[in-house]
Design a protein around this motif. Sequence first.
Motif, PDB file in Angstrom:
ATOM      1  N   ALA A 277     -10.625   8.105  52.394  1.00  0.00           N
ATOM      2  CA  ALA A 277      -9.339   7.789  53.032  1.00  0.00           C
ATOM      3  C   ALA A 277      -9.054   8.674  54.234  1.00  0.00           C
ATOM      4  O   ALA A 277      -8.352   8.264  55.166  1.00  0.00           O
ATOM      5  CB  ALA A 277      -8.209   7.920  52.009  1.00  0.00           C
TER       6      ALA A 277
ATOM      7  N   THR B 122      -9.359   3.389  46.810  1.00  0.00           N
ATOM      8  CA  THR B 122     -10.197   4.031  47.824  1.00  0.00           C
ATOM      9  C   THR B 122     -10.578   5.440  47.392  1.00  0.00           C
ATOM     10  O   THR B 122      -9.716   6.198  46.941  1.00  0.00           O
ATOM     11  CB  THR B 122      -9.430   4.119  49.163  1.00  0.00           C
ATOM     12  OG1 THR B 122      -9.011   2.811  49.551  1.00  0.00           O
ATOM     13  CG2 THR B 122     -10.303   4.719  50.250  1.00  0.00           C
TER      14      THR B 122
ATOM     15  N   ARG C 122       3.210  -2.091  49.445  1.00  0.00           N
ATOM     16  CA  ARG C 122       1.758  -2.283  49.344  1.00  0.00           C
ATOM     17  C   ARG C 122       1.178  -0.931  48.944  1.00  0.00           C
ATOM     18  O   ARG C 122       1.445   0.083  49.598  1.00  0.00           O
ATOM     19  CB  ARG C 122       1.221  -2.740  50.702  1.00  0.00           C
ATOM     20  CG  ARG C 122      -0.174  -3.282  50.711  1.00  0.00           C
ATOM     21  CD  ARG C 122      -0.555  -3.711  52.113  1.00  0.00           C
ATOM     22  NE  ARG C 122       0.131  -4.911  52.557  1.00  0.00           N
ATOM     23  CZ  ARG C 122       0.865  -4.997  53.665  1.00  0.00           C
ATOM     24  NH1 ARG C 122       1.024  -3.930  54.424  1.00  0.00           N
ATOM     25  NH2 ARG C 122       1.438  -6.122  54.013  1.00  0.00           N
TER      26      ARG C 122
ATOM     27  N   GLN D 202       3.985   0.884  53.195  1.00  0.00           N
ATOM     28  CA  GLN D 202       2.579   1.189  52.894  1.00  0.00           C
ATOM     29  C   GLN D 202       2.570   2.501  52.116  1.00  0.00           C
ATOM     30  O   GLN D 202       2.950   3.551  52.652  1.00  0.00           O
ATOM     31  CB  GLN D 202       1.778   1.314  54.184  1.00  0.00           C
ATOM     32  CG  GLN D 202       1.657   0.016  54.954  1.00  0.00           C
ATOM     33  CD  GLN D 202       0.217  -0.377  55.184  1.00  0.00           C
ATOM     34  OE1 GLN D 202      -0.098  -1.547  55.168  1.00  0.00           O
ATOM     35  NE2 GLN D 202      -0.675   0.567  55.368  1.00  0.00           N
TER      36      GLN D 202
ATOM     37  N   PHE E 202      -1.882   1.777  47.926  1.00  0.00           N
ATOM     38  CA  PHE E 202      -3.276   2.177  48.114  1.00  0.00           C
ATOM     39  C   PHE E 202      -3.538   3.343  47.158  1.00  0.00           C
ATOM     40  O   PHE E 202      -3.025   4.448  47.365  1.00  0.00           O
ATOM     41  CB  PHE E 202      -3.523   2.592  49.559  1.00  0.00           C
ATOM     42  CG  PHE E 202      -3.197   1.507  50.553  1.00  0.00           C
ATOM     43  CD1 PHE E 202      -4.179   0.642  51.010  1.00  0.00           C
ATOM     44  CD2 PHE E 202      -1.899   1.349  51.020  1.00  0.00           C
ATOM     45  CE1 PHE E 202      -3.877  -0.365  51.914  1.00  0.00           C
ATOM     46  CE2 PHE E 202      -1.585   0.345  51.926  1.00  0.00           C
ATOM     47  CZ  PHE E 202      -2.577  -0.520  52.371  1.00  0.00           C
TER      48      PHE E 202
ATOM     49  N   GLY F 187       0.739   5.378  49.835  1.00  0.00           N
ATOM     50  CA  GLY F 187      -0.473   6.065  49.417  1.00  0.00           C
ATOM     51  C   GLY F 187      -0.223   6.895  48.180  1.00  0.00           C
ATOM     52  O   GLY F 187       0.703   7.716  48.152  1.00  0.00           O
TER      53      GLY F 187
ATOM     54  N   ALA G  27      -3.199  -2.965  47.069  1.00  0.00           N
ATOM     55  CA  ALA G  27      -4.026  -3.410  48.192  1.00  0.00           C
ATOM     56  C   ALA G  27      -5.468  -2.971  48.013  1.00  0.00           C
ATOM     57  O   ALA G  27      -6.390  -3.791  48.103  1.00  0.00           O
ATOM     58  CB  ALA G  27      -3.465  -2.871  49.506  1.00  0.00           C
ATOM     59  N   THR G  28      -5.694  -1.675  47.766  1.00  0.00           N
ATOM     60  CA  THR G  28      -7.051  -1.164  47.611  1.00  0.00           C
ATOM     61  C   THR G  28      -7.074   0.011  46.643  1.00  0.00           C
ATOM     62  O   THR G  28      -6.059   0.652  46.371  1.00  0.00           O
ATOM     63  CB  THR G  28      -7.648  -0.656  48.949  1.00  0.00           C
ATOM     64  OG1 THR G  28      -6.892   0.470  49.406  1.00  0.00           O
ATOM     65  CG2 THR G  28      -7.663  -1.734  50.008  1.00  0.00           C
TER      66      THR G  28
ATOM     67  N   SER H 111      -5.780   6.181  45.072  1.00  0.00           N
ATOM     68  CA  SER H 111      -6.968   7.014  45.269  1.00  0.00           C
ATOM     69  C   SER H 111      -7.884   6.935  44.055  1.00  0.00           C
ATOM     70  O   SER H 111      -7.445   6.749  42.928  1.00  0.00           O
ATOM     71  CB  SER H 111      -6.558   8.473  45.503  1.00  0.00           C
ATOM     72  OG  SER H 111      -6.047   9.052  44.316  1.00  0.00           O
TER      73      SER H 111
ATOM     74  N   LEU I   8      -4.128   7.637  52.857  1.00  0.00           N
ATOM     75  CA  LEU I   8      -4.179   6.392  52.083  1.00  0.00           C
ATOM     76  C   LEU I   8      -3.154   5.381  52.600  1.00  0.00           C
ATOM     77  O   LEU I   8      -3.444   4.188  52.746  1.00  0.00           O
ATOM     78  CB  LEU I   8      -3.918   6.683  50.605  1.00  0.00           C
ATOM     79  CG  LEU I   8      -5.059   7.329  49.819  1.00  0.00           C
ATOM     80  CD1 LEU I   8      -4.529   7.943  48.532  1.00  0.00           C
ATOM     81  CD2 LEU I   8      -6.143   6.305  49.496  1.00  0.00           C
TER      82      LEU I   8
ATOM     83  N   SER J 175      -3.977   3.086  55.555  1.00  0.00           N
ATOM     84  CA  SER J 175      -5.118   2.182  55.402  1.00  0.00           C
ATOM     85  C   SER J 175      -4.833   0.807  55.988  1.00  0.00           C
ATOM     86  O   SER J 175      -3.695   0.325  55.977  1.00  0.00           O
ATOM     87  CB  SER J 175      -5.474   2.027  53.919  1.00  0.00           C
ATOM     88  OG  SER J 175      -5.830   3.262  53.341  1.00  0.00           O
TER      89      SER J 175
ATOM     90  N   VAL K 171      -4.941  -3.170  55.860  1.00  0.00           N
ATOM     91  CA  VAL K 171      -4.813  -4.123  54.771  1.00  0.00           C
ATOM     92  C   VAL K 171      -6.038  -5.029  54.771  1.00  0.00           C
ATOM     93  O   VAL K 171      -6.366  -5.638  55.801  1.00  0.00           O
ATOM     94  CB  VAL K 171      -3.538  -4.969  54.928  1.00  0.00           C
ATOM     95  CG1 VAL K 171      -3.406  -5.950  53.772  1.00  0.00           C
ATOM     96  CG2 VAL K 171      -2.322  -4.070  55.018  1.00  0.00           C
TER      97      VAL K 171
END
Length: 258
Positions: free
Chosen positions: A163, A158, A71, A7, A73, A9, A155-156, A75, A251, A254, A256
């Motif tokens: 966050a 944000t 994955r 994951q 994430f 960030g 994934a996103t 900003s 981040l 986060s 999923v």
Amino acid sequence: MAFKTWQTGVHIQQDKVLITALVRERGGWCLRRWWAISLAEGIIRDGKICQPEALADALRDWRKALPHYHRVFLSFPAARTLQKTLPRPALALRDSEQLSWMGAAFSRELEMSTESLCFDYTQDTFSNTFHVTAAQNKEVETLLDLAKTLRLRLATITPDASALTNLLPAVAPTLCVAWRDAHHWLWAMRHQWGRRYTTEAENVTELAALLALNQNDIAFFDAERTPWETLQRWHAPLPECGADYTVALALAMSEVPE
């Protein structure tokens, strides 16, 4: 052999990109790697990506270091978002109808077409309102193009301040998490988040006063208290200024999206 997904960030700042990669273990989060990537002047200006090709080039070596199972994430700067609280409509609406209604309400107030904006919202059942966040489509699309260029498993996207809510469980019962750089504060509570200039608040005490909180209600990571304490495990060496990685860590924590 099972591979755990990293994951990751990615906190894009004015002059650098700070990145953390975590994996979730039985007892909590474990740090896999961190990166600090300097950016040339002019690539980011006032939070806006002005030279997307140069940003992608700066991140290519980092991309090569990511495993297949990752994955990301990304900003989005809170400074480039618009936030409004809207009362719930009298009639019950489906999700698609709610978005259309919010878009129309936002566009009327901002005198902008709904096609130029993208929206997200959360419901506050206590006050019977929607907390709506909007950003310009073209700026979000720049990040989507970046992810596509680098072949990231995105994934996103944000808002950076938003966050920080991911850190609240780790600092409970503290009500608020804050982070700052040389020019502004980012802060987040359970149902709201935002940004303040450092000219408005020189320290945590003054920020607490602006947010109608007590100083002890705010978890602020600095040289004495680093965000690594929210992790179950990490590997040395760590960067000298761990507080700089607060948003990147948040981040990476986060959820999923389904």
